[in-house]
Design a protein around this motif. Sequence first.
Motif, short mmCIF file in Angstrom:
data_model
loop_
_atom_site.label_atom_id
_atom_site.label_comp_id
_atom_site.label_asym_id
_atom_site.label_seq_id
_atom_site.Cartn_x
_atom_site.Cartn_y
_atom_site.Cartn_z
N THR A 19 0.84 -1.20 0.00
CA THR A 19 0.00 0.00 0.00
C THR A 19 0.87 1.25 0.00
O THR A 19 0.60 2.21 -0.75
CB THR A 19 -0.94 0.01 1.23
N ILE A 20 1.91 1.25 0.82
CA ILE A 20 2.82 2.41 0.89
C ILE A 20 3.46 2.65 -0.46
O ILE A 20 3.52 3.79 -0.95
CB ILE A 20 3.88 2.19 1.99
N LYS A 21 3.95 1.59 -1.08
CA LYS A 21 4.59 1.74 -2.39
C LYS A 21 3.58 2.14 -3.47
O LYS A 21 3.85 3.04 -4.26
CB LYS A 21 5.27 0.43 -2.78
N GLU A 22 2.44 1.50 -3.48
CA GLU A 22 1.42 1.76 -4.49
C GLU A 22 0.93 3.21 -4.46
O GLU A 22 0.72 3.84 -5.49
CB GLU A 22 0.23 0.81 -4.29
N HIS A 23 0.74 3.76 -3.25
CA HIS A 23 0.20 5.11 -3.11
C HIS A 23 1.27 6.16 -2.86
O HIS A 23 0.96 7.32 -2.64
CB HIS A 23 -0.82 5.15 -1.95
N ASN A 24 2.54 5.72 -2.89
CA ASN A 24 3.66 6.63 -2.64
C ASN A 24 3.45 7.41 -1.33
O ASN A 24 3.56 8.64 -1.28
CB ASN A 24 3.84 7.59 -3.82
N ILE A 25 3.15 6.67 -0.28
CA ILE A 25 2.86 7.26 1.03
C ILE A 25 4.11 7.89 1.62
O ILE A 25 5.18 7.28 1.63
CB ILE A 25 2.31 6.19 2.01
N LYS A 26 3.96 9.12 2.13
CA LYS A 26 5.09 9.85 2.72
C LYS A 26 5.08 9.82 4.24
O LYS A 26 6.08 10.14 4.86
CB LYS A 26 5.06 11.30 2.24
N ALA A 27 3.94 9.52 4.82
CA ALA A 27 3.84 9.56 6.28
C ALA A 27 3.03 8.38 6.77
O ALA A 27 2.09 7.94 6.16
CB ALA A 27 3.18 10.85 6.74
#
Length: 161
Positions: free
Chosen positions: A153-161
């Motif tokens: 999910t972090i990689k897919e949505h390019n999560i910063k926080a």
Amino acid sequence: MKKLENADVFIANGAGMESFLQDVIDNQKNLKVVEAAKGIELLADEHGENPHVWVSVSNCMTQVQTIADELSKLDPEHADAYQKNAKEYIAKLEDLKQDMHNQIDNLPHKDIVTFHEAFPYFAQEFNLNIVGVIEIEPDSEPSAKEIENIISTIKEHNIKA
């Protein structure tokens, strides 16, 4: 329970946070219980209603005022002090809220992953989007599959926080 035997007032978050609250009420008949979350609309998800209302600065201000109002009713002799203290603390919280909005409102990325399921009120207040939660149940550890899913999910949505 032993400490509460001599207490006059017990201030609780309420909203289902304190699972022992009914035992307190049943065992301490003269104890006045102030539920700070009284009147706050609860957010709910597939796990039920979320009691972590204070994570929203606005809800925290509501709780401070609720506590002051209830203490004023229970101890009218000191009502002015309760209200004065609440007003001063709410002003500090208002400053904090404004500072947080100044820092968060213009962030380009609003998607976040949280460690605990306590942050929907914070996310709502600051227009953030929780796309994942690492620890859904308190004191539980995510499985390897759950960690894999969060990482995806972090990689897919390019999560910063």
